[in-house]
Write a protein that holds these residues in place. Structure first.
Motif, short mmCIF file in Angstrom:
data_model
loop_
_atom_site.label_atom_id
_atom_site.label_comp_id
_atom_site.label_asym_id
_atom_site.label_seq_id
_atom_site.Cartn_x
_atom_site.Cartn_y
_atom_site.Cartn_z
N VAL A 164 -5.42 -7.08 -13.07
CA VAL A 164 -6.19 -5.97 -12.52
C VAL A 164 -7.60 -6.01 -13.09
O VAL A 164 -7.79 -5.97 -14.31
CB VAL A 164 -5.52 -4.62 -12.84
N VAL A 165 -8.57 -6.11 -12.21
CA VAL A 165 -9.98 -6.17 -12.59
C VAL A 165 -10.64 -4.86 -12.20
O VAL A 165 -10.42 -4.34 -11.10
CB VAL A 165 -10.70 -7.34 -11.87
N VAL A 166 -11.44 -4.29 -13.10
CA VAL A 166 -12.18 -3.07 -12.77
C VAL A 166 -13.66 -3.41 -12.73
O VAL A 166 -14.16 -4.21 -13.54
CB VAL A 166 -11.88 -1.94 -13.78
N GLY A 167 -14.37 -2.84 -11.76
CA GLY A 167 -15.77 -3.16 -11.59
C GLY A 167 -16.58 -1.96 -11.16
O GLY A 167 -16.09 -0.83 -11.08
N SER A 168 -17.83 -2.23 -10.85
CA SER A 168 -18.79 -1.20 -10.51
C SER A 168 -18.42 -0.49 -9.21
O SER A 168 -17.91 -1.11 -8.28
CB SER A 168 -20.19 -1.82 -10.37
N ARG A 169 -18.72 0.78 -9.16
CA ARG A 169 -18.52 1.56 -7.94
C ARG A 169 -19.53 1.14 -6.88
O ARG A 169 -19.26 1.18 -5.68
CB ARG A 169 -18.66 3.04 -8.27
#
Length: 265
Positions: A164-169
């Protein structure tokens, strides 16, 4: 307080201060006019940024009068002065001003304690979400979720399959897109502000690759929380620890924030 010692009691004091700043932000958030101005770098600033800044600075000066303060809203500190700081507060009174203006709730109050270039303690408070993350590196990290406090520990967390990768909105930069091709199959989550670090600290995401511009006040508090929870934040591609106040320019290099398992061979 010794510059080398930061206690749980001190952390409680900073947490209370971050929540007080959050209340000042919400007072503006509830108004129809957010009083938006544009700074010299073309970034937005609102009355809430200033209100939060004032609350935090007054509180820090009262509680910790011997420690210097650097805030996004008062960053014009000469390098010849700043380079000699061994210990100082690094704050972003309202991280995610664009999210604040969009009224999506994904903004935070960030307060970090820097000692000898390292973020050793931090608080990240999301007032709309009523979530407050805090940590002292080497002592632990915690999440206060609407009054329910739990400890955060991802030191033994395995990588999800797919990760799971989280990034910029706002957008994925070309360099992040290139990095993700190396990752291969993955699940992508998007969120604003320093909450991306906090999602890794909670175990909701495995990695946050930030291959784009950020300033030191954007990351310090959340880095302290994540590292206190057992994660790491390293420069990319060198994989050396992300440090603070090492140069006149306050922009961060590219970095990767992740669980330690992310870097296991």
């Amino acid at each position: 307080m010794s510059s080398l010692v930061f206690s749980a009691t001190d952390l409680q004091q900073i947490t209370a201060l971050a929540k007080q700043a959050g209340e000042a932000i919400l007072a503006v958030y509830a108004q129809s006019d957010l009083h938006i101005d544009v700074k010299q770098d073309d970034s937005p600033v609102t009355a809430a940024d200033i209100a939060s800044h004032n609350v935090i600075v007054v509180g820090l000066q009262k509680g910790f009068p011997s420690i210097a303060i650097m805030s996004e809203e008062a960053a014009d500190i000469d390098w010849n002065t700043r380079k000699n700081w061994q210990t100082y507060w690094l704050i972003d009174p309202l991280d995610g001003t664009k999210e604040f203006i969009k009224r999506n709730g994904e903004f935070t109050v960030n307060i970090a304690l820097i000692h000898q270039g390292k973020a050793i303690a931090g608080v990240v408070h999301a007032p709309v979400l009523n979530k407050c993350y805090s940590g002292i590196v080497g002592q632990g990290a915690w999440l206060d979720n609407n009054g329910n406090v739990t400890e955060l520990n991802i030191s033994d967390r395995a990588i999800a399959n797919p990760p799971v990768v989280v990034g910029s909105r706002s957008h994925i930069s070309p360099d992040v897109a290139s990095y993700l091709t190396q990752v291969g199959e993955h699940t992508m989550l998007s969120v604003g502000s320093s909450l991306k670090f906090c999602m890794v600290a909670e175990g909701q995401a495995d990695v946050y690759p930030r291959l784009g511009l950020t300033s030191e006040w954007d990351t310090a508090a959340a880095q302290a929380v994540l590292e206190a929870a057992g994660g790491v934040v390293v420069e990319y591609p060198s994989l050396t620890p992300l440090r603070y106040n090492q140069k006149e320019n306050i922009l961060n290099p590219y970095f990767i924030a992740a669980s330690t398992a992310w870097f296991d061979d």
